[in-house]
Design a protein around this motif. Structure first.
Motif, short mmCIF file in Angstrom:
data_model
loop_
_atom_site.label_atom_id
_atom_site.label_comp_id
_atom_site.label_asym_id
_atom_site.label_seq_id
_atom_site.Cartn_x
_atom_site.Cartn_y
_atom_site.Cartn_z
N VAL A 530 -0.95 -10.05 5.33
CA VAL A 530 -1.34 -9.15 4.23
C VAL A 530 -2.24 -9.97 3.24
N ARG A 531 -3.37 -9.70 2.87
CA ARG A 531 -4.28 -10.45 1.95
C ARG A 531 -3.85 -9.25 0.70
N VAL A 532 -3.00 -9.87 -0.13
CA VAL A 532 -2.47 -8.90 -1.18
C VAL A 532 -3.47 -8.70 -2.06
N ASP A 533 -4.15 -9.83 -2.58
CA ASP A 533 -5.41 -9.60 -3.69
C ASP A 533 -6.35 -8.59 -3.00
N GLY A 534 -6.94 -8.80 -1.72
CA GLY A 534 -7.96 -7.82 -1.42
C GLY A 534 -7.49 -6.35 -1.35
N LEU A 535 -6.07 -6.18 -0.93
CA LEU A 535 -5.48 -4.78 -0.91
C LEU A 535 -5.35 -4.20 -2.29
N ILE A 536 -4.93 -5.15 -3.23
CA ILE A 536 -4.84 -4.63 -4.53
C ILE A 536 -5.97 -4.07 -5.14
N HIS A 537 -6.98 -4.83 -4.81
CA HIS A 537 -8.41 -4.43 -5.17
C HIS A 537 -9.12 -3.09 -4.63
N LYS A 538 -8.59 -2.96 -3.58
CA LYS A 538 -8.90 -1.64 -2.70
C LYS A 538 -8.08 -0.49 -3.38
N MET A 539 -6.82 -0.90 -3.63
CA MET A 539 -6.14 0.19 -4.49
C MET A 539 -6.63 0.71 -5.82
N GLU A 540 -7.30 -0.53 -6.49
CA GLU A 540 -8.04 -0.19 -7.88
C GLU A 540 -9.25 0.67 -7.33
N ASP A 541 -9.83 0.39 -6.42
CA ASP A 541 -10.95 1.40 -6.11
C ASP A 541 -10.73 2.83 -6.03
N ILE A 542 -9.49 2.88 -5.28
CA ILE A 542 -8.96 4.33 -5.03
C ILE A 542 -8.66 4.87 -6.24
N VAL A 543 -7.99 4.04 -7.13
CA VAL A 543 -7.41 4.74 -8.40
C VAL A 543 -8.78 5.12 -9.15
N GLN A 544 -9.88 4.24 -9.17
CA GLN A 544 -11.05 4.78 -9.90
C GLN A 544 -11.71 5.75 -9.46
#
Length: 674
Positions: A530-544
């Motif tokens: 898992v690329r955790v940093d990339g996944l977290i950034h995608k989750m940030e995009d979803i939240v936005q």
């Protein structure tokens, strides 16, 4: 003096010197291992070494620095008592406080261990009251022991008072035989006694006097030490090299305790039996309890034969390496689970079509399709029968024989469409019978004939569904090499073909992947990345993305509120004007004895206007609640969500692989942080 004599004297001097040095070393007290200070029988045991150096490394990472930006003094309303919330906020703030870390290192900076011993389930007998739950929690907490190695004896009471900021203290001392002193302290605002004793350079802390007393009995040789515990010894056979953390979890005892607690809970109380008799259903409660027990027995059978998990780990170059060894006894396993524990490791050929920049990937072998099907058929028989009729396929004859035991999937991206986020997912399973697999593809084409499209992409046929309603989704399926693939979008399948044919780099060439999962190309039972940093950034995009839609709704509510506020003000003025007109008419009616119809009509209009006014006021109250929710959401984003995302994005990647090694599952985990 001859040459031989000189050599003799030199050898004699060396022997005497070594004897003196050896005697000095022998006379110097050897530091006691923490396992020798604790009694045998721990349910969980974890020991941390080299804490100060590791702590300096961890506290210098971006992960820790970003997490320390969380405002731990901020609190939302919850069902927890205010005292507990205050204490949690205080502890959270203190953990990230650089000043308090000096005091923490003084007590826990050299070597630290904790152990949890089995607790009883006596308090869980029905009826389950709040008092019984509280008693069970206190009983569980009383079975904790903390051991720390001190550079010198210092006051634990003073440390707790200063660190937690709690004034005052109530401490007693009891000198017991062999020179040990049992200390008891009760700090204000914490209605739990803390008991501790010094054993050489070790400080042993607990909440139960009997358990702390056992550590002294260990020193007297009256009971066995944890070092002689068979579960501890077995767990230490395969610890990671240069381990700075070791430990174990006694699964056999844990499952026995869970079963005991479950048996105590599901037994129907006498009152329930009496109630069922009064209602003319004497067997209802007993049947329900029997059903729950049967369901739990089916679940617990899956864990039969599990013995112990050995744990070890180290911190090096901003990388946390962990290793676990799950030991089991094949003679006690549930027969239906035997294949899962005897199936050998195998090579992984799916890496060839997985993108190098994938966000998450997982692969495993030894998939027991027959067992999974048996359980699914038992739980959803009618749904399964309907699905077979629709597809025109028999699961046992057509589908299960078509596939082998290797399966997995990956997440490449998350696309933000106007309607909803669409994960760029792909699932795959290895083919065992190519003819049967091709037949499945043909049956799917027949079933979705009106929507399915077929396309040859670089010599490989792919099949995808087209929907006017969902233009951003084109479910696709096809065969690449030895694998059958299903994706949520056609382009995902095309990309997999490009990787497989070498036009684009695959995960097998990714240095990030190879660094996190060094044995990925070898024999494995399970691989995860898992690329955790990339996944977290995608989750940030979803939240936005979600926030943007919430803001659109908020704008509509604001516009409605603005218009309704004006209507409410106009209506209030209208009602006031009509009431004045009504009073004037009533005065005229008294003098003239007329205007009765006009008065009745005006009263009806006023009543109707007041009713509409109440409806508008209700909508305003709903808007006020919505405003409170918006403000709470904004505070939560500012104090927790945003700093938490920022902190977690400092974790670069996670890798894990598992092999089967001599009646034990050996799993290695790598967590890389910035």
């Amino acid at each position: 003096m001859t040459h031989r004599v000189k050599i003799f004297f030199i050898i004699l001097i060396v022997i005497i010197t070594l004897g003196i040095v050896g005697g000095i070393v022998w006379l110097i007290p050897k530091p006691m291992d923490m396992e020798d200070a604790l009694p045998a029988g721990a349910l969980v045991y974890v020991k941390l070494s080299n804490i100060q150096e590791d702590w300096k490394k961890i506290s210098s990472t971006k992960l820790w620095q970003n997490l320390s930006m969380i405002d731990w003094t901020y609190q939302e309303s919850s069902h927890w008592p205010q005292e507990q919330r205050d204490m949690l906020a205080l502890i959270g703030k203190k953990i990230f406080d650089p000043i308090s870390m000096v005091a923490l290192e003084q007590f826990f900076g050299r070597e630290l261990a904790f152990a949890i011993f089995p607790s009883s389930a006596a308090a869980l007998s029905p009826p389950l009251t709040e008092g019984k739950i509280q008693a069970q929690i206190e009983d569980f907490l009383s079975h904790f022991l903390i051991v720390t190695r001190l550079a010198e004896k210092t006051s634990l009471v003073e440390f707790l008072s200063q660190w937690l900021g709690l004034p005052g203290q109530d401490i007693t001392h009891e000198v017991i035989p062999d020179g040990y002193t049992m200390h008891r302290v009760r700090l204000p605002q914490i209605d739990i006694p803390i008991i501790f004793v010094y054993v050489r350079d070790l400080l042993i802390i607990g909440l139960d006097e009997t358990l702390v007393q056992q550590t002294i009995e260990v020193q007297r040789g009256q009971i066995r030490t944890l070092a002689t515990d068979e579960h501890f010894q077995r767990s230490q056979k395969r610890v990671i090299r240069s381990a700075q953390m070791i430990g174990y979890l006694n699964l056999r005892q844990l499952f026995a305790d869970i079963n005991a607690a479950f048996d105590a809970l599901v037994g129907p109380p006498p009152m329930a039996k009496e109630t069922s008799l009064e209602n003319g259903n004497p067997q209802g409660v007993d049947q329900q309890a029997a059903f729950v027990k049967t369901a739990w027995q089916q679940i617990s059978r899956r864990f039969a034969g599990h013995d112990v998990i050995g744990l070890s780990g180290h911190w090096e170059d901003n990388n946390l390496g962990l290793k676990s060894d799950l030991y089991f006894d094949t003679t006690q396993l549930d027969p239906s689970q035997e294949k899962d524990y005897t199936c050998p490791s195998a090579s992984n050929e799916s890496l060839s079509f997985v993108p190098a920049d994938v966000l998450g990937y997982q692969w495993s072998n030894c998939l027991n399709l027959a067992l999974s099907w048996k359980e699914l058929r038992r739980e959803a028989a009618q749904t399964v029968i309907t699905s077979e009729d629709i597809l025109g396929l028999n699961v046992e004859q057509d589908i299960i024989p078509a596939f082998a035991d290797k399966t997995g999937g990956y997440l490449r991206d998350i696309r933000l469409s106007p309607l909803f986020p669409i994960p760029d997912l792909l699932f795959f399973v290895e083919i065992q019978d190519m003819q049967k697999a091709s037949n499945i593809v043909n049956k799917l084409d027949e079933q979705f004939a009106s929507n399915v499209q077929r396309k040859d992409y670089n010599g490989i046929p792919i099949h995808y569904l087209v929907s006017i309603a969902l233009k951003d989704v084109e479910p696709a399926y096809g065969i690449i090499g030895k694998y059958f693939l299903i994706a949520l979008h056609r382009t995902t399948l095309e990309d997999a073909i490009d990787r497989h044919q070498g036009r684009l780099p695959s995960l097998a060439t990714s240095q990030d992947f190879l660094r996190s999962v060094p044995r990925a190309s070898g024999q494995n039972r399970f691989v995860q990345f898992v690329r955790v940093d990339g996944l977290i950034h995608k989750m940030e995009d979803i939240v936005q993305w979600l926030r943007a839609r919430e803001e659109e709704q908020d704008a509509l509510k604001d516009a409605f509120q603005s218009g309704s506020a004006k209507r409410l003000a106009d209506m209030a003025q209208e009602i006031q004007d009509k009431k004045k007109e009504l009073e004037r008419l009533k005065e005229q009616a008294i003098v003239l004895g007329s205007q009765k119809e006009h008065i009745a009509q005006l009263e009806a209009e006023i009543a109707s206007s007041e009713a509409r006014q109440k409806e508008l006021e209700k909508s305003h109250q709903g808007y006020d609640r919505h405003q409170a929710i918006r403000e709470k959401r904004a505070r939560r984003d500012k104090h927790f969500v945003q700093p938490l995302f920022k902190g977690l994005a400092s974790i670069r990647q996670w890798g894990m692989n598992t092999i089967l090694n001599d009646k034990a599952f050996e799993s290695t985990v790598s967590l890389e942080v910035e």
